[in-house]
Scaffold this motif. Structure first.
Motif, PDB file in Angstrom:
ATOM      1  N   PHE A 197       0.852  -1.188   0.000  1.00 10.02           N
ATOM      2  CA  PHE A 197       0.000   0.000   0.000  1.00 10.02           C
ATOM      3  C   PHE A 197       0.888   1.238   0.000  1.00 10.02           C
ATOM      4  CE2 PHE A 197      -2.632  -3.363   1.770  1.00 10.02           C
ATOM      5  CZ  PHE A 197      -3.780  -3.223   1.002  1.00 10.02           C
ATOM      6  N   ARG A 198       1.044   1.821  -1.181  1.00  8.26           N
ATOM      7  CA  ARG A 198       1.919   2.977  -1.349  1.00  8.26           C
ATOM      8  C   ARG A 198       1.450   3.792  -2.541  1.00  8.26           C
ATOM      9  NH1 ARG A 198       5.669   1.505  -5.389  1.00  8.26           N
ATOM     10  NH2 ARG A 198       5.591  -0.719  -5.904  1.00  8.26           N
ATOM     11  N   PRO A 199       1.799   5.069  -2.577  1.00  8.30           N
ATOM     12  CA  PRO A 199       1.432   5.902  -3.731  1.00  8.30           C
ATOM     13  C   PRO A 199       2.172   5.435  -4.983  1.00  8.30           C
ATOM     14  CG  PRO A 199       2.103   7.238  -1.833  1.00  8.30           C
ATOM     15  CD  PRO A 199       2.508   5.828  -1.537  1.00  8.30           C
ATOM     16  N   VAL A 200       1.647   5.826  -6.126  1.00 13.41           N
ATOM     17  CA  VAL A 200       2.295   5.508  -7.395  1.00 13.41           C
ATOM     18  C   VAL A 200       2.671   6.807  -8.098  1.00 13.41           C
ATOM     19  CG1 VAL A 200       1.065   3.317  -7.646  1.00 13.41           C
ATOM     20  CG2 VAL A 200       0.071   5.399  -8.614  1.00 13.41           C
ATOM     21  N   THR A 201       3.489   6.696  -9.104  1.00 12.25           N
ATOM     22  CA  THR A 201       3.901   7.874  -9.871  1.00 12.25           C
ATOM     23  C   THR A 201       2.727   8.414 -10.670  1.00 12.25           C
ATOM     24  OG1 THR A 201       4.545   6.540 -11.779  1.00 12.25           O
ATOM     25  CG2 THR A 201       6.236   6.941 -10.080  1.00 12.25           C
ATOM     26  N   GLY A 202       2.858   9.656 -11.117  1.00 18.99           N
ATOM     27  CA  GLY A 202       1.797  10.281 -11.906  1.00 18.99           C
ATOM     28  C   GLY A 202       1.410   9.481 -13.141  1.00 18.99           C
ATOM     29  N   ASP A 292      -7.285  -6.184  -5.909  1.00 21.83           N
ATOM     30  CA  ASP A 292      -6.314  -5.187  -6.370  1.00 21.83           C
ATOM     31  C   ASP A 292      -6.573  -3.839  -5.713  1.00 21.83           C
ATOM     32  OD1 ASP A 292      -8.722  -4.750  -7.638  1.00 21.83           O
ATOM     33  OD2 ASP A 292      -7.883  -4.402  -9.625  1.00 21.83           O
ATOM     34  N   MET A 293      -6.966  -3.864  -4.441  1.00 23.23           N
ATOM     35  CA  MET A 293      -7.355  -2.619  -3.782  1.00 23.23           C
ATOM     36  C   MET A 293      -6.219  -1.608  -3.731  1.00 23.23           C
ATOM     37  SD  MET A 293     -10.503  -2.524  -3.211  1.00 23.23           S
ATOM     38  CE  MET A 293     -10.357  -0.912  -2.457  1.00 23.23           C
ATOM     39  N   GLU A 294      -4.985  -2.067  -3.656  1.00 27.53           N
ATOM     40  CA  GLU A 294      -3.881  -1.112  -3.613  1.00 27.53           C
ATOM     41  C   GLU A 294      -3.810  -0.281  -4.887  1.00 27.53           C
ATOM     42  OE1 GLU A 294      -2.064  -5.025  -5.057  1.00 27.53           O
ATOM     43  OE2 GLU A 294      -3.693  -4.327  -3.779  1.00 27.53           O
ATOM     44  N   ARG A 295      -4.214  -0.867  -6.025  1.00 22.02           N
ATOM     45  CA  ARG A 295      -4.195  -0.122  -7.275  1.00 22.02           C
ATOM     46  C   ARG A 295      -5.410   0.801  -7.380  1.00 22.02           C
ATOM     47  NH1 ARG A 295      -2.019  -5.148  -8.900  1.00 22.02           N
ATOM     48  NH2 ARG A 295      -3.987  -5.973  -9.684  1.00 22.02           N
ATOM     49  N   ILE A 296      -6.574   0.303  -6.952  1.00 18.77           N
ATOM     50  CA  ILE A 296      -7.768   1.158  -6.981  1.00 18.77           C
ATOM     51  C   ILE A 296      -7.582   2.362  -6.071  1.00 18.77           C
ATOM     52  CG2 ILE A 296     -10.211   1.252  -6.335  1.00 18.77           C
ATOM     53  CD1 ILE A 296     -10.438  -1.657  -7.252  1.00 18.77           C
ATOM     54  N   LEU A 297      -7.050   2.145  -4.883  1.00 21.20           N
ATOM     55  CA  LEU A 297      -6.848   3.250  -3.944  1.00 21.20           C
ATOM     56  C   LEU A 297      -5.791   4.225  -4.443  1.00 21.20           C
ATOM     57  CD1 LEU A 297      -6.995   1.164  -0.657  1.00 21.20           C
ATOM     58  CD2 LEU A 297      -8.682   2.870  -1.393  1.00 21.20           C
ATOM     59  N   ALA A 298      -4.759   3.711  -5.109  1.00 18.81           N
ATOM     60  CA  ALA A 298      -3.725   4.593  -5.646  1.00 18.81           C
ATOM     61  C   ALA A 298      -4.261   5.460  -6.779  1.00 18.81           C
ATOM     62  CB  ALA A 298      -2.541   3.767  -6.136  1.00 18.81           C
ATOM     63  N   ALA A 299      -5.338   5.027  -7.425  1.00 17.47           N
ATOM     64  CA  ALA A 299      -5.955   5.805  -8.497  1.00 17.47           C
ATOM     65  C   ALA A 299      -7.007   6.770  -7.971  1.00 17.47           C
ATOM     66  CB  ALA A 299      -6.587   4.858  -9.520  1.00 17.47           C
ATOM     67  N   SER A 300      -7.252   6.752  -6.655  1.00 17.59           N
ATOM     68  CA  SER A 300      -8.335   7.529  -6.052  1.00 17.59           C
ATOM     69  C   SER A 300      -7.818   8.820  -5.427  1.00 17.59           C
ATOM     70  CB  SER A 300      -9.048   6.697  -4.981  1.00 17.59           C
ATOM     71  OG  SER A 300      -9.509   5.470  -5.506  1.00 17.59           O
ATOM     72  N   ASP A 301      -8.728   9.776  -5.296  1.00 21.05           N
ATOM     73  CA  ASP A 301      -8.420  11.011  -4.576  1.00 21.05           C
ATOM     74  C   ASP A 301      -8.819  10.912  -3.111  1.00 21.05           C
ATOM     75  OD1 ASP A 301      -7.554  12.833  -6.821  1.00 21.05           O
ATOM     76  OD2 ASP A 301      -9.544  12.279  -7.542  1.00 21.05           O
ATOM     77  N   VAL A 302      -9.909  10.192  -2.841  1.00 21.90           N
ATOM     78  CA  VAL A 302     -10.481  10.117  -1.505  1.00 21.90           C
ATOM     79  C   VAL A 302     -10.853   8.674  -1.204  1.00 21.90           C
ATOM     80  CG1 VAL A 302     -12.426  10.846  -0.039  1.00 21.90           C
ATOM     81  CG2 VAL A 302     -11.399  12.470  -1.650  1.00 21.90           C
ATOM     82  N   VAL A 303     -10.605   8.228   0.037  1.00 23.84           N
ATOM     83  CA  VAL A 303     -11.148   6.963   0.512  1.00 23.84           C
ATOM     84  C   VAL A 303     -12.169   7.321   1.584  1.00 23.84           C
ATOM     85  CG1 VAL A 303      -9.253   6.630   2.172  1.00 23.84           C
ATOM     86  CG2 VAL A 303     -10.683   4.687   1.485  1.00 23.84           C
ATOM     87  N   ALA A 304     -13.394   6.822   1.439  1.00 25.17           N
ATOM     88  CA  ALA A 304     -14.505   7.267   2.272  1.00 25.17           C
ATOM     89  C   ALA A 304     -15.027   6.162   3.179  1.00 25.17           C
ATOM     90  CB  ALA A 304     -15.643   7.780   1.385  1.00 25.17           C
ATOM     91  N   GLU A 319      -5.323   1.826   4.634  1.00 24.20           N
ATOM     92  CA  GLU A 319      -4.867   1.379   3.321  1.00 24.20           C
ATOM     93  C   GLU A 319      -4.972   2.501   2.298  1.00 24.20           C
ATOM     94  OE1 GLU A 319      -6.007  -3.383   3.754  1.00 24.20           O
ATOM     95  OE2 GLU A 319      -7.344  -2.024   2.650  1.00 24.20           O
ATOM     96  N   GLY A 320      -6.101   3.207   2.308  1.00 29.27           N
ATOM     97  CA  GLY A 320      -6.280   4.301   1.366  1.00 29.27           C
ATOM     98  C   GLY A 320      -5.267   5.410   1.570  1.00 29.27           C
ATOM     99  N   ALA A 321      -5.083   5.799   2.830  1.00 23.34           N
ATOM    100  CA  ALA A 321      -4.136   6.871   3.133  1.00 23.34           C
ATOM    101  C   ALA A 321      -2.728   6.510   2.695  1.00 23.34           C
ATOM    102  CB  ALA A 321      -4.174   7.184   4.624  1.00 23.34           C
ATOM    103  N   MET A 322      -2.333   5.262   2.911  1.00 24.07           N
ATOM    104  CA  MET A 322      -0.986   4.845   2.541  1.00 24.07           C
ATOM    105  C   MET A 322      -0.799   4.794   1.022  1.00 24.07           C
ATOM    106  SD  MET A 322       0.597   4.704   5.392  1.00 24.07           S
ATOM    107  CE  MET A 322      -0.441   6.165   5.681  1.00 24.07           C
TER     108      MET A 322
END
Length: 405
Positions: A197-202, A292-304, A319-322
């Motif tokens: 669970f980590r950010p991805v590049t632009g 594949d939640m790590e990819r969906i969350l990395a493509a998101s602006d907000v986790v609610a 997970e979303g924040a990370m």
């Protein structure tokens, strides 16, 4: 790692699961089991009461579950009593064959972990070997756990309960108020695998959005929860109606068991919220259970999160924040404490929830720096160390005191 790499003389630990099905508690506990088993000093196994469970309008089979496959790949032995919610079973009674299987598994362990309190009913059966028990709790509403609380208190008063791991201070406080002795309660905050669970590049983020059918410039709000009253999916849908109605670039993604249009309850929520604006439904994406939640969350602006009760330390927020998505939660459990400084807390009003989502998306770049700085405190490495300590102390029979958070 396979079973042969576990150290000789390792401490034998058996985890009791109600079953393998979608949910943050099972994700968390399976991470703990696999992680401690991989370290080699403990030899972990799992006994599941059910091998298939119908929940959230979905029949979930043990062998199809990602946690099952990951534990097996880690060398963790998994046994099931073979129950199915599709057949009529008295949850408080077990057959002779089931008890024989369970007793054999318990006898082979030195410490038993119970994922939530419900599986403790199995240990209350006549003839079950006596082993120190650690109950691992992940909610803050003991009054909604059926007979589980009664079995937990029985284990505590009999002396069999060596410790209770609480994932949040709200869990500790609720169960202490319900009668669990304070000296048994230990808070171990949830953590996640930061390599996953980590950010991805632009460019990677844009590619992920394309793969999920999300526009590059969209405001994406992701909801990762099973369809359950505690999660208040109807509140999320109502808030989504406000957001989509006023922001033509907004999209909402819904992931989890029951989050598909095959679920009549979700269909009803969507029809009620969007009946007068079916055009907005094109920007609602119910994806169901995902691996594949790590990819969906990395493509998101907000986790609610829109839960109204029962939450403790929601894993989806961490997970979303990370992954770089700004967490926005209703004021439940330890949610506000977890996202302090990195997200927003909102009310239970749909319009105000939508306002918070819009604000969080607008502040994503600003809050992104805080999200990166917060990563070390959410690592699962600390969590594994704390669980290992609780298990080892349970084996030694040492008393536990409430941990500071």
């Amino acid at each position: 790692m396979n079973q042969q790499t576990v150290e000789r003389g390792a401490l034998g630990v058996l985890s009791l699961y109600e079953g393998f099905f979608s949910g943050g508690a099972r994700v968390l506990h399976s991470t703990v089991v696999a992680g401690l088993h991989a370290q080699g000093r403990q030899r972990h196994a799992v006994l599941s009461i059910h091998d298939e469970v119908r929940r959230e309008s979905t029949l979930q089979r043990m062998v199809d579950d990602r946690r099952f496959r990951e534990l097996r790949a880690a060398g963790v032995r998994i046994t099931s009593l073979g129950r199915s919610t599709e057949r009529d079973h008295d949850p408080e009674r077990f057959t002779e064959a089931e008890l024989t299987t369970a007793a054999r598994q318990v006898a082979a362990a030195q410490v038993v972990l119970s994922l939530k309190e419900q599986p403790l009913r199995l240990l209350d059966q006549p003839g079950m070997p006596q082993r120190p028990v650690v109950a691992c709790l992940h909610r803050s509403d003991p009054e909604h756990q059926g007979t589980g609380l009664a079995h937990l208190l029985t284990a505590a008063h009999s002396g069999r309960l060596a410790a209770v791991v609480c994932c949040a201070t709200s869990t500790r406080d609720a169960y202490q108020a319900a009668g669990v002795p304070a000296h048994l309660l230990r808070v171990v905050p949830n953590g996640v695998d930061l390599t996953r669970f980590r950010p991805v590049t632009g460019p990677r983020r844009l590619a992920l959005r394309g793969a999920y059918g999300l526009p590059a410039d969209a405001t994406v709000v992701t909801y990762a929860a099973r369809y359950d009253a505690m999660k208040s999916p109807e509140l999320f849908v109502a808030a989504a109606r406000h957001l989509l109605g006023r922001d033509a670039r907004a999209h909402v993604v819904m992931c989890g068991a029951g989050m598909t249009t095959e679920n009549p309850l979700l269909r009803g929520d969507l029809e009620e919220a969007f009946g007068d604006r079916p055009d907005l439904l094109a920007r609602v994406h119910p994806l169901g259970v995902r691996h594949d939640m790590e990819r969906i969350l990395a493509a998101s602006d907000v986790v609610a999160l829109t839960s109204t009760f029962g939450e403790a330390a929601p894993l989806c927020l961490i997970e979303g924040a990370m992954c770089g998505a700004v967490p926005v939660t209703t004021p439940v459990g330890d949610g506000a404490r977890i996202i302090d400084g990195i997200g927003l807390v909102t009310t239970f009003d749909p319009a105000q929830i939508a306002d918070a989502w819009a604000e969080a998306a607008a502040r994503r770049e600003e809050l992104g720096r805080a999200l990166v700085a917060a990563r070390p405190r959410f690592s699962h490495v600390r969590m594994l160390s704390a669980y290992a300590s609780v298990v080892e102390r349970a084996r030694r029979g040492a008393g536990l005191t409430v941990a500071a958070v």
